[in-house]
Structure formats: structure tokens, C-alpha cells
Design an enzyme around this catalytic site. Structure first.
Site, short mmCIF file in Angstrom:
data_model
loop_
_atom_site.label_atom_id
_atom_site.label_comp_id
_atom_site.label_asym_id
_atom_site.label_seq_id
_atom_site.Cartn_x
_atom_site.Cartn_y
_atom_site.Cartn_z
N GLY A 176 29.67 40.99 47.24
CA GLY A 176 30.83 41.80 46.85
C GLY A 176 30.90 42.05 45.35
O GLY A 176 30.10 41.52 44.58
N ALA A 177 31.89 42.86 44.96
CA ALA A 177 32.07 43.19 43.54
C ALA A 177 32.30 41.92 42.72
O ALA A 177 31.73 41.75 41.64
CB ALA A 177 33.25 44.15 43.37
N VAL A 178 33.11 41.01 43.23
CA VAL A 178 33.39 39.77 42.50
C VAL A 178 32.22 38.79 42.62
O VAL A 178 31.76 38.21 41.63
CB VAL A 178 34.70 39.11 43.00
CG1 VAL A 178 34.91 37.75 42.32
CG2 VAL A 178 35.89 40.02 42.75
N SER B 67 37.86 48.78 40.83
CA SER B 67 36.99 47.64 41.16
C SER B 67 37.80 46.46 41.68
O SER B 67 37.27 45.61 42.39
CB SER B 67 36.16 47.22 39.95
OG SER B 67 36.99 47.06 38.83
N GLY B 68 39.09 46.40 41.36
CA GLY B 68 39.96 45.35 41.89
C GLY B 68 40.02 45.36 43.40
O GLY B 68 40.28 44.34 44.03
N HIS C 25 41.41 46.54 33.64
CA HIS C 25 42.84 46.79 33.82
C HIS C 25 43.50 46.89 32.44
O HIS C 25 43.18 46.12 31.53
CB HIS C 25 43.51 45.61 34.54
CG HIS C 25 43.18 45.47 35.99
ND1 HIS C 25 42.38 46.34 36.70
CD2 HIS C 25 43.57 44.52 36.89
CE1 HIS C 25 42.31 45.94 37.97
NE2 HIS C 25 43.01 44.83 38.11
N CYS D 1 44.19 39.04 39.01
CA CYS D 1 43.59 39.62 37.81
C CYS D 1 44.62 40.07 36.78
O CYS D 1 44.49 39.82 35.58
CB CYS D 1 42.69 40.79 38.19
SG CYS D 1 43.36 41.81 39.52
P1 NAP Z 1 34.10 43.45 48.21
O1 NAP Z 1 33.30 44.09 47.14
O2 NAP Z 1 34.62 44.28 49.32
O3 NAP Z 1 33.24 42.23 48.80
C1 NAP Z 1 33.67 41.49 49.90
C2 NAP Z 1 32.72 40.31 50.10
O4 NAP Z 1 33.22 39.48 51.15
C3 NAP Z 1 31.32 40.73 50.51
O5 NAP Z 1 30.38 39.85 49.95
C4 NAP Z 1 31.39 40.59 52.02
O6 NAP Z 1 30.11 40.35 52.61
C5 NAP Z 1 32.21 39.33 52.14
N1 NAP Z 1 32.78 39.23 53.48
C6 NAP Z 1 33.56 40.12 54.13
N2 NAP Z 1 33.84 39.69 55.37
C7 NAP Z 1 33.20 38.50 55.51
C8 NAP Z 1 33.09 37.58 56.59
N3 NAP Z 1 33.68 37.78 57.76
N4 NAP Z 1 32.36 36.46 56.38
C9 NAP Z 1 31.74 36.25 55.20
N5 NAP Z 1 31.80 37.09 54.16
C10 NAP Z 1 32.53 38.21 54.31
O7 NAP Z 1 35.38 42.73 47.62
P2 NAP Z 1 35.57 42.01 46.19
O8 NAP Z 1 36.18 42.95 45.23
O9 NAP Z 1 34.35 41.28 45.79
O10 NAP Z 1 36.75 41.00 46.54
C11 NAP Z 1 36.61 39.98 47.47
C12 NAP Z 1 37.91 39.18 47.53
O11 NAP Z 1 38.14 38.55 46.28
C13 NAP Z 1 39.17 40.04 47.77
O12 NAP Z 1 39.44 40.22 49.12
C14 NAP Z 1 40.24 39.26 47.08
O13 NAP Z 1 40.76 38.32 47.99
C15 NAP Z 1 39.50 38.54 45.99
N6 NAP Z 1 39.73 39.19 44.67
C16 NAP Z 1 40.51 38.56 43.79
C17 NAP Z 1 40.77 39.13 42.57
C18 NAP Z 1 41.67 38.47 41.59
O14 NAP Z 1 42.60 39.11 41.15
N7 NAP Z 1 41.44 37.27 41.20
C19 NAP Z 1 40.22 40.36 42.23
C20 NAP Z 1 39.42 40.99 43.16
C21 NAP Z 1 39.18 40.38 44.38
P3 NAP Z 1 29.29 41.49 53.43
O15 NAP Z 1 28.40 42.15 52.43
O16 NAP Z 1 28.51 40.70 54.42
O17 NAP Z 1 30.28 42.40 54.06
N1 12T Z 2 45.01 43.92 46.21
O1 12T Z 2 43.39 38.71 44.60
O2 12T Z 2 43.61 45.76 44.98
O3 12T Z 2 45.49 39.06 44.68
O4 12T Z 2 43.29 45.40 42.84
C1 12T Z 2 43.40 41.36 43.47
C2 12T Z 2 43.21 42.72 43.30
C3 12T Z 2 44.64 41.72 45.45
C4 12T Z 2 44.35 39.47 44.62
C5 12T Z 2 43.54 45.02 44.00
C6 12T Z 2 44.46 43.08 45.29
C7 12T Z 2 44.10 40.89 44.51
C8 12T Z 2 43.75 43.57 44.21
#
Ligand code: NAP
Ligand code: 12T
Length: 341
Positions: free
Chosen positions: A14-16, A162-163, A246, A132
Site C-alpha cells: 500500500g501507499a503507507v 495519498s491519505g 497535507h 496524519c
Molecule cells: P492502500 O494504498 O489502499 O493499501 C492498502 C494495503 O492493505 C495494501 O497493502 C493491501 O494489500 C492491504 N490489504 C488490504 N486488504 C487486506 C487484507 N484483507 N489482508 C491483508 N492485507 C490487506 O492504503 P494505504 O494508504 O497504504 O492505507 C492503509 C491503511 O493505513 C488505511 O486503511 C488506514 O487505516 C491507515 N492509514 C493511516 C494514516 C494515518 O493518518 N496515520 C494515513 C493513511 C492510511 P493488497 O495489495 O494485497 O490489496
Molecule cells: N480517511 O488513519 O482519507 O484515520 O485521508 C487517515 C487518512 C483515515 C486514519 C484519509 C482517513 C485516516 C484518511
């Protein structure tokens, strides 16, 4: 001898998660075995780490007894199910989702602000990474709060796509390319309306009080992290067509008067902050030009509020995927291994 650790990255595609791998590399985190995990869809694909290829494994099949540290960013429902299992197996979880952030026995940590609270992880084996928008705001506000006691915060955010993950990044790029080529866009999927060339006053779900959950996260998390339930926070969170970084217009009211000059001085010597504020065209930080791909929280436009005797205004910008998520998590893990593991 320096200690080394086996690290699982959950959501590694994923992005993170991808950024977590880059940051572990860049900061030379003492990784012995790396376990990149994702869904069954990605199992078998490869990621690069320190010049070596690693095969992605299916999270559902992974034995967490093989790792001492788990960096989770695969969504709230995945963390809800797998973080307690990992912790049970002895793997300390740093969780990036909002799932555990309000649980009192799960510390919620911004290293520059409340690193002292990290020891509480022993209760559940889980540490939560804040939202974030909260992280970058509090890195900027901590030195001001310590000096003058913040009573109230008004904040408007301008948040990058990207969030919301890799699919939203593709959606902004695709809509932009189509529109510039005179084509119609596909029906929006990541957001309810077109995001290219637009601004949406809506992030995460709507709650009963009329605020969105993204806005209320900034209220709840600010109070927990500053350890002050009296602090008033009034946020509006908007999505803008920016890929990384952001921006926030932050307006604070303090108990003691804080001049702009004193605030600038305090911010300039605070870890993690870079002040860019020369009061001339371009003398401020922006998402694309300064923040994207860097680690700092940038503070600009520091000025005294002409409408309030103890008001101060700031413009705060940071890379939401780095300091807002992956970097903050790795910094938490660094404190964990330095002081606790
Ligand atoms: P993303 O780019 O959509 O990536 C999602 C990741 O989760 C991918 O690696 C995906 O793997 C994996 N995943 C999805 N379903 C899964 C499952 N059933 N089992 C195992 N892995 C699975 O999203 P992202 O931006 O990286 O964000 C991921 C999460 O991080 C968000 O949902 C949020 O909870 C958190 N986040 C937090 C912040 C913050 O503010 N601190 C910011 C952004 C995100 P596949 O490639 O196999 O689908
Ligand atoms: N919906 O981890 O969409 O609380 O930018 C972070 C980012 C939730 C989170 C977004 C979101 C979170 C977003």
C-alpha cells in the site's frame, strides 16, 4: 553488539506500507528478517528492501511468533482482527489505523510530543499511530502549548489524496489526464465527487454532530496526546487535488499572550519542525515544493491574530504519508527498541 529485530510490515503493497519499507531502509532500522505481508491477492509478488527481493506473504497465513515488531497499515478491520493476534504471539504492533486510537490502554504517540507515554504498550502489546492531520498539527503546536497553554484551536485542513491510498492517487491522476485531454472522467470511486480541479469538504464518514470522523479524530486525538481534556478543537477537513502533503491553516488561542517573534523562536528550536517564514512571495512552505518526500513539519505564515488579543495563526505543511503515517510509526519503533525491547 547492536540488537536486530524481525519486522512484519502489514499492508506492504500500500501507499503507507511501501513508504514504511523505504523509511526502514533510509534510517537503517536494525532489521534481521523482513516479512512483507498483504492480502492473498498480492501473495507471491515481490518487494525490494535494501537491494534484496522479498516475497510478499498472505497475512492470514502468517505466524506472528516469527516477528518482534509489526507495522500495520492495511485498514481498521484488518488491524482489529490481526493486531491482537500478533500481540498475543509476542509481536509488538505499531498500528496506523484509527481502530485502537481511543482505547485508554493503547498509547497514542507522536514521538516529539508524548514519547514518555510509550511504556503503556505493555498492557495490550499495541501502540497506535495518530491520524496524519493530528500528527503534523501537534508537532507544530507542542512548543507553543508548553510556553503559553493553548485553550482553543480552529483548524482547516487541505488534505492530499495519498491519505486515502493507492487507488485515490490513481483516481486523481486519471481524472486529471482525461480532463486535460478533453475526455469525460470515469464515475468517481474513491470520493463521492470529482477530485481533479476540485475541493471536497469531506474526509471519512459523517457523524451525528455534523462533523466528519476525520474532523473528530483531530479533536479526540489532540486531547489524548496533549493530555488535556479541556482543550477546544474546531476542525474542518477538506480534500484537495494534491498527491502528497497535507496543509493546515491553524488558528490558536492561548492563555498567555504569545508574540509571533516568540512563537518563531520556539518553533525554530523544536525537533521535527522547520520554520520557513520570510513574509515575501514564496517565503512559505507548500505541499509539493517543500513537504513531499521529506520528513519535516514545516511552519509558515506565523502571525498574531488581528481579531483576538491572544490569537496566533500558522500555516503547517507536511508529507502525510511520511510524518503523517510511515515515518511516525518507524520513529515509534525506534523508541521501542531503544528503551523497551
Ligand atoms: P492502500 O494504498 O489502499 O493499501 C492498502 C494495503 O492493505 C495494501 O497493502 C493491501 O494489500 C492491504 N490489504 C488490504 N486488504 C487486506 C487484507 N484483507 N489482508 C491483508 N492485507 C490487506 O492504503 P494505504 O494508504 O497504504 O492505507 C492503509 C491503511 O493505513 C488505511 O486503511 C488506514 O487505516 C491507515 N492509514 C493511516 C494514516 C494515518 O493518518 N496515520 C494515513 C493513511 C492510511 P493488497 O495489495 O494485497 O490489496
Ligand atoms: N480517511 O488513519 O482519507 O484515520 O485521508 C487517515 C487518512 C483515515 C486514519 C484519509 C482517513 C485516516 C484518511
Amino acid at each position: 553488539m547492536t540488537k536486530v529485530f524481525d519486522v512484519a510490515v502489514v499492508g506492504a503493497t500500500g501507499a503507507v506500507g511501501e513508504t514504511m519499507l523505504r523509511i526502514l531502509e533510509q534510517r537503517d532500522f536494525p532489521v534481521r528478517n523482513l516479512y512483507p505481508l498483504a492480502s492473498a491477492r498480492s501473495a507471491g509478488k515481490e518487494v525490494l528492501f535494501k537491494g534484496r527481493k522479498y516475497r510478499i506473504e498472505d497475512l492470514a497465513e502468517f505466524d506472528f511468533a516469527k516477528a518482534q515488531i509489526g507495522l500495520f497499515s492495511a485498514g481498521g478491520s484488518i488491524s482489529a482482527e490481526f493486531a491482537p493476534k500478533a500481540a498475543e504471539a509476542g509481536c509488538v504492533v505499531v498500528d496506523n489505523t484509527s481502530h485502537f486510537r481511543r482505547e485508554p490502554d493503547v498509547p497514542l504517540i507522536v514521538p516529539e510530543v508524548n514519547a514518555h507515554a510509550i511504556g503503556g504498550y505493555t498492557q495490550r502489546g499495541i501502540i497506535a499511530n495518530p491520524n496524519c492531520s493530528t500528527i503534523q498539527m501537534l508537532v507544530a503546536l507542542k512548543p507553543l502549548h508548553d510556553a503559553a497553554h493553548i485553550e482553543r484551536i480552529n483548524v482547516a485542513t487541505y488534505q492530499a489524496v495519498s491519505g486515502s491510498g493507492a487507488s485515490a492517487i490513481r483516481e486523481l491522476a486519471d481524472q486529471t489526464a482525461r480532463l486535460l485531454n478533453g475526455k469525460e472522467i470515469q464515475p468517481p470511486e474513491s470520493y463521492p465527487k470529482q477530485i481533479a480541479f476540485n475541493v471536497l469538504p469531506h474526509i471519512d464518514v459523517f457523524l451525528d454532530n455534523g462533523y466528519t470522523k476525520e474532523e473528530m479524530k483531530m479533536v479526540w486525538e489532540t486531547r489524548r496526546i496533549l493530555e488535556d481534556d479541556s482543550i477546544q478543537v474546531n476542525p474542518t477537513a477538506a480534500r484537495v487535488p494534491v498527491f502528497y502533503g497535507h496543509s493546515e491553516a491553524v488558528h490558536i488561542e492561548t492563555r498567555e499572550k504569545l508574540t509571533a517573534a516568540r512563537a518563531t523562536e520556539l518553533l525554530s528550536s523544536f525537533p521535527g519542525v522547520t520554520v520557513l517564514d520570510t513574509r515575501e512571495p514564496g517565503g512559505y512552505a507548500t505541499a509539493v515544493t517543500e513537504a513531499a518526500d521529506t520528513d519535516a513539519v514545516y511552519v509558515s505564515r506565523i502571525r498574531e491574530d488581528i481579531s483576538h488579543p491572544n490569537g496566533l495563526d500558522l500555516w503547517v505543511v507536511s508529507d502525510n504519508v511520511r510524518k503523517g503515517a510511515a515515518l511516525n510509526s518507524v520513529q515509534i519503533a525506534e523508541i521501542l527498541i531503544r528503551d523497551h525491547l
